[in-house]
Design an enzyme around this catalytic site. Structure first.
Site, PDB file in Angstrom:
ATOM      1  N   HIS A  66      55.027 -53.643  27.637  1.00 33.96           N
ATOM      2  CA  HIS A  66      55.677 -54.325  26.514  1.00 33.96           C
ATOM      3  C   HIS A  66      56.197 -53.313  25.495  1.00 33.96           C
ATOM      4  CE1 HIS A  66      54.627 -58.815  26.761  1.00 33.96           C
ATOM      5  NE2 HIS A  66      54.392 -58.293  27.956  1.00 33.96           N
ATOM      6  N   ASP A  67      55.457 -52.231  25.294  1.00 29.50           N
ATOM      7  CA  ASP A  67      55.913 -51.211  24.349  1.00 29.50           C
ATOM      8  C   ASP A  67      57.206 -50.568  24.842  1.00 29.50           C
ATOM      9  OD1 ASP A  67      55.736 -49.491  22.053  1.00 29.50           O
ATOM     10  OD2 ASP A  67      55.067 -47.895  23.385  1.00 29.50           O
ATOM     11  N   VAL A  70      60.605 -52.564  24.687  1.00 30.92           N
ATOM     12  CA  VAL A  70      61.154 -52.887  23.360  1.00 30.92           C
ATOM     13  C   VAL A  70      61.196 -51.598  22.546  1.00 30.92           C
ATOM     14  CG1 VAL A  70      60.890 -54.275  21.272  1.00 30.92           C
ATOM     15  CG2 VAL A  70      60.154 -55.204  23.482  1.00 30.92           C
ATOM     16  N   GLY A  72      61.721 -48.707  23.473  1.00 32.65           N
ATOM     17  CA  GLY A  72      61.247 -47.546  24.217  1.00 32.65           C
ATOM     18  C   GLY A  72      59.771 -47.290  24.012  1.00 32.65           C
ATOM     19  N   ASP A  74      57.387 -45.894  22.297  1.00 29.59           N
ATOM     20  CA  ASP A  74      57.205 -45.218  21.014  1.00 29.59           C
ATOM     21  C   ASP A  74      56.044 -45.796  20.202  1.00 29.59           C
ATOM     22  OD1 ASP A  74      58.222 -47.670  20.250  1.00 29.59           O
ATOM     23  OD2 ASP A  74      59.723 -46.845  18.871  1.00 29.59           O
ATOM     24  N   SER A  76      55.628 -48.649  19.103  1.00 28.87           N
ATOM     25  CA  SER A  76      56.032 -49.615  18.071  1.00 28.87           C
ATOM     26  C   SER A  76      55.257 -50.927  18.208  1.00 28.87           C
ATOM     27  CB  SER A  76      57.542 -49.871  18.123  1.00 28.87           C
ATOM     28  OG  SER A  76      57.943 -50.285  19.415  1.00 28.87           O
ATOM     29  N   HIS A 192      50.555 -56.851  38.619  1.00 25.62           N
ATOM     30  CA  HIS A 192      49.979 -58.192  38.462  1.00 25.62           C
ATOM     31  C   HIS A 192      48.752 -58.381  39.352  1.00 25.62           C
ATOM     32  CE1 HIS A 192      53.828 -60.262  36.683  1.00 25.62           C
ATOM     33  NE2 HIS A 192      53.205 -59.471  35.828  1.00 25.62           N
ATOM     34  N   THR A 193      48.502 -57.420  40.219  1.00 27.40           N
ATOM     35  CA  THR A 193      47.313 -57.487  41.070  1.00 27.40           C
ATOM     36  C   THR A 193      46.024 -57.491  40.245  1.00 27.40           C
ATOM     37  OG1 THR A 193      46.202 -56.486  42.978  1.00 27.40           O
ATOM     38  CG2 THR A 193      47.154 -54.969  41.405  1.00 27.40           C
ATOM     39  N   ASP A 244      46.046 -62.518  40.827  1.00 27.77           N
ATOM     40  CA  ASP A 244      45.768 -62.185  42.223  1.00 27.77           C
ATOM     41  C   ASP A 244      44.503 -62.944  42.628  1.00 27.77           C
ATOM     42  OD1 ASP A 244      44.919 -61.137  44.618  1.00 27.77           O
ATOM     43  OD2 ASP A 244      45.052 -59.030  44.000  1.00 27.77           O
TER      44      ASP A 244
END
EC number: 1.11.1.7
Length: 324
Positions: A66-67, A70, A72, A74, A76, A192-193, A244
């Protein structure tokens, strides 16, 4: 016309040059002089956190993704509200991921040689590698040298993260935007495993896919009824289930074997097998753990280069949750 063509070529060349410069500025021995023991310090801190709760692993891995998607890689995402964390797509990020970085940062800063010298973005990248290893996944060298961003907004998250209902075109468009190929996208989906998801993210697939077909036809029917038992219609929205169903605590290629049997939890998971353009890669990863591991290492290394700030850009945060 020739002038316009030359401008286009120059623009493409500049972009490629910038991309190569960014990745060249990241390197595995970045803290060799300033904080030579940083990897061991982070490793031990993450291991301690992992021993307290398994959620440390999927939460940290998802936080890194997720970092990077959005603004890059960094850090944030780590900045306190008002920030990216206020967006609905980030509000489901488990607190254990944030706490993992906090604990690792504290451990790093306890070493007088390292205090305020290692970025939160690099600590998150290192912690991500550690949780992959702790759950049985591959170890890999982590490129370092990222700087922490000073900006984090709710608005920047909008349309920046893949959604559970995405088809292959939508997935490829979003990943390609960050220089990631379809193979990279499929390999990263394999994380996602060890993932988990709240019932509301896939309830449409098991209850009201369409007026005539309540259950998504691409979903294994037996699996769909199992999901209904775990996620009744008026389920507590905080309830989460494993992505999973076979080996949820092991970083392995079972995710891809599940897709072959119609056991992909999200539409965006199952489409990797139902769409002929990506099916061969799913089959390859399902048949070869080694092929998946190799592709994952390549993909997560490329992910770690996305939009990074290096050199004099950004800062080294003293507190990961606020700018200096």
């Amino acid at each position: 016309m020739e002038k316009k063509t030359n401008q286009t070529i120059f623009s493409i060349f500049s972009l490629l040059l910038f991309s190569s410069c960014v990745s060249a500025q990241l390197r595995t021995g970045f803290y060799q002089r300033s904080c030579p023991n940083v990897e061991n310090i982070v490793r031990n801190a993450v291991r301690q956190k992992f021993q307290q709760t398994f959620v440390t692993a999927p939460a940290t891995l998802r936080l890194f993704f997720h970092d990077c998607f959005v603004r890059g890689c960094d850090a944030s995402i780590l900045l306190a509200s008002p920030s990216e964390r206020d967006h609905p797509d980030d509000m489901s990020l488990a607190g254990d991921g944030f706490d993992t970085v906090v604990k690792a940062k504290q451990a790093v800063d306890r070493d007088p040689n390292c205090r305020n010298k290692v970025s939160c973005a690099d600590i998150l990248a290192l912690a991500t590698r550690e949780v992959v290893v702790l759950t049985g996944g591959p170890s890999y060298p982590v490129e370092l040298g990222r700087r922490d961003g000073r900006l984090s907004t709710k608005a920047s998250v909008q349309h920046s993260l893949p959604q559970p209902g995405f088809n292959l075109n939508q997935l490829n468009t979003m990943f390609n935007r960050h220089g990631l190929s379809q193979t990279d996208m499929i390999a990263l989906s394999g994380a996602h495993t060890i993932g988990f998801a709240h019932c509301g993210k896939f309830s449409k697939r098991i209850y009201n896919f369409s007026p005539r077909t309540p259950i998504d036809p691409s979903l294994n029917r037996g699996y769909a009824f199992q999901l209904r038992q775990m996620c009744p219609i008026r389920v507590d929205p905080r309830i989460a289930i494993n992505m999973d169903p076979t080996s949820p605590r092991t970083f392995d290629n079972a995710y891809f074997k599940n897709l072959q049997q119609g056991r992909g939890l999200f539409t965006s998971d199952q489409v990797l097998f139902t769409d002929r353009r990506s099916r061969a890669t799913v089959n390859m990863f399902a048949n070869s753990e080694a092929a998946f591991r190799q592709a994952f290492i390549s993909a997560i290394t490329k992910l770690g280069r996305v939009g990074v700030k290096t050199g004099n850009a950004g800062e080294i945060r003293r507190d990961c949750s606020r700018v200096n």
